[in-house]
Design an enzyme around this catalytic site. Structure first.
Site, PDB file in Angstrom:
ATOM      1  CG  ASP A 125      43.689  -0.167 107.424  1.00  0.00           C
ATOM      2  OD1 ASP A 125      44.614   0.654 107.561  1.00  0.00           O
ATOM      3  OD2 ASP A 125      42.699   0.020 106.695  1.00  0.00           O
ATOM      4  CD  GLU A 126      45.569   4.481 110.209  1.00  0.00           C
ATOM      5  OE1 GLU A 126      46.441   5.352 110.161  1.00  0.00           O
ATOM      6  OE2 GLU A 126      44.374   4.706 109.896  1.00  0.00           O
TER       7      GLU A 126
END
Length: 484
Positions: A125-126
């Site tokens: 997630d990023e």
């Protein structure tokens, strides 16, 4: 955050805008999708989201923030293209163990592969987000490789691709000129490995755009630049001209990829949206302008100055629903990106697949009784500040932030808002409105103008556990493998 109330705000669609929308070509069905996150204290049942929102609004593809058994089961047989996220917390176990990767693929992909149309597995997630530092750099590429290997062994690698979502701050730019961009020095080595992996598996590069954050940090750029409005003075970069943030951001990535030796790599925009609350210029009206401009711009298939007539392969709108438990490290607005409120009521018009028609709201929402918690004005409020702080610390008061929809509430109205938020998040239990005797339960809606006091929904225990249990089991499996 939590529900606005039983009747949702009417989507903001002026007559002229409706006419323009009707004349504009619809986006290609293969290009647009929506993000569906699960960071909410009270989530609609997954089946209700699929049958009440995604299908009635003709959403062609969805990106799940994490593997949810409820969501995947609800998506079976729908034909909706599905991308599944892997949280950052799982990167280390998946990188450390091929068995853990195989177990994740078996439990979340293989068992649904005959009835769910999988498209991408989104690893992390990023993970390159600047504020994460180097925390995930050692694990992200190896985790992606192990997941890819597990797909090969499961004979599923030909049906879906493995990608890694990269935040826009993965590439740096001292100016606003796309040709000056390059990947950050601290990610160069890991990025080289990631780009080689993506190229070898014919996977695209996924970039996450946050136009609102960029707008806040670049006050020299006008709001029109971010809303795809006609500009008399576009940003000039050599012979190229940029009249919107999205094209400039994509070309900054194209420049970075070219400098790294991967000029022809396909690009997917995994996130692009605008919040409706929690900050100045975060309103439904502005969000509608952004989404309308974005989708219509994508429908033109004009590409960018550096890639004319080659638009991103796909674009995922952010986001389907509000999430009152998202991190607010970037700002309180992060919890208000939903096109719909958490209970599935449209906040504004956006073309997510249904064309110029109005969005259909989730039907038959199971709300709790019409009760709210407010401050008791008949009590001594000299010590109410500690209760106010506690309620906000354990609830969501982002609508009270400057520019938010409830920022105009005077004392003690803002205290009542905080009390009620805490009360709703705790399912209207009587003791959650105590606050040292300063709380009062009322059946009179205390909402004022656009400041709507939440009213929450029934949530089953099974719904609240459907994400945490698989993650916990995989972490236990990894720990056991490491110990052995």
């Amino acid at each position: 955050m939590l529900s606005r109330r039983r009747s949702s705000p009417r989507p903001l669609v002026p007559g002229l805008l409706l006419l323009l929308l009707a004349m504009a070509p619809p986006p290609p069905a293969s290009a647009v999708g929506v993000n569906w996150g699960f960071a909410s204290s009270h989530s609609l049942p997954a089946a209700q989201v699929v049958r009440g929102l995604l299908l009635p609004n003709s959403v062609p593809r969805v990106r799940l923030a994490a593997a949810s058994s409820d969501a995947l089961t609800a998506l079976e047989g729908t034909g909706i293209a599905v991308s599944v996220g892997i949280p950052d917390a799982l990167l280390r176990p998946l990188a450390s163990s091929t068995k853990a990767a195989a177990a994740w693929v078996h439990d979340n992909i293989t068992r649904y592969s005959s009835s769910v149309r999988f498209e991408y597995i989104v690893v992390g997630d990023e993970p390159f987000l600047l504020r994460h530092g180097q925390n995930f750099h050692p694990f992200v590429v190896r985790a992606a490789e192990n997941v890819q290997q597990a797909l090969v062994h499961a004979k599923l690698s030909g049906k879906m691709k493995v990608v890694v979502p990269c935040s826009a701050d993965t590439f740096q730019n001292a100016s606003t000129l796309p040709t000056k961009a390059s990947f950050r020095p601290d990610v160069n080595k890991t990025m080289a490995d990631l780009l080689s992996f993506l190229a070898n598996s014919s996977s695209p590069f996924m970039v996450e755009l946050d136009p609102f954050l960029s707008f806040q940090h670049n006050r020299n750029l006008s709001l029109d630049y971010f809303l795809f409005q006609l500009m008399s003075h576009p940003v000039k970069d050599g012979e190229n001209k940029y009249d919107n943030y999205v094209d400039a951001s994509i070309d900054a990535l194209v420049t970075s990829l070219t400098k790294a030796g991967f000029s022809d790599m396909d690009i997917i925009v995994g996130r692009a949206g605008w919040p409706t609350d929690g900050a100045m210029n975060a309103t439904p009206a502005i969000a509608q302008s952004f989404m309308t401009g974005l989708v219509n711009h994508l429908a033109k298939k004009s590409g960018t100055p550096l890639r004319p007539k080659v638009p991103p392969v796909e674009m995922y709108l952010f986001s389907l629903l509000d999430e009152d438990q998202r991190s607010i490290a970037s700002g309180g607005y992060e919890r208000h990106h939903g096109i719909f409120t958490f209970d599935g009521q449209a906040k504004y018009y956006a073309n997510i697949g249904q064309g110029p028609k109005s969005l259909k709201n989730a039907p038959d929402v199971n709300y709790l009784p019409s009760k709210w918690c407010v401050v008791d004005n008949n009590k001594d409020l000299s010590n109410v500040s500690s209760s106010f702080s506690s309620a906000c610390a354990n609830g969501d008061c982002t609508s009270l932030l400057p520019g938010g929809s409830c920022s105009g509430l005077a004392w003690p109205g803002n205290v009542s808002y905080a009390f009620n938020n805490y009360y709703q998040q705790h399912d209207q239990s009587e003791d959650s409105c105590y606050f040292n005797g300063l709380g009062l339960i009322t059946t009179v809606d205390p909402s004022v103008d656009n400041c709507l006091f939440p009213l929450t929904i029934h949530v089953s225990a099974a719904t609240s556990l459907h994400l945490t249990l698989p993650v916990s089991l995989l972490l236990v499996l990894w720990f056991c493998i490491v110990c052995i």
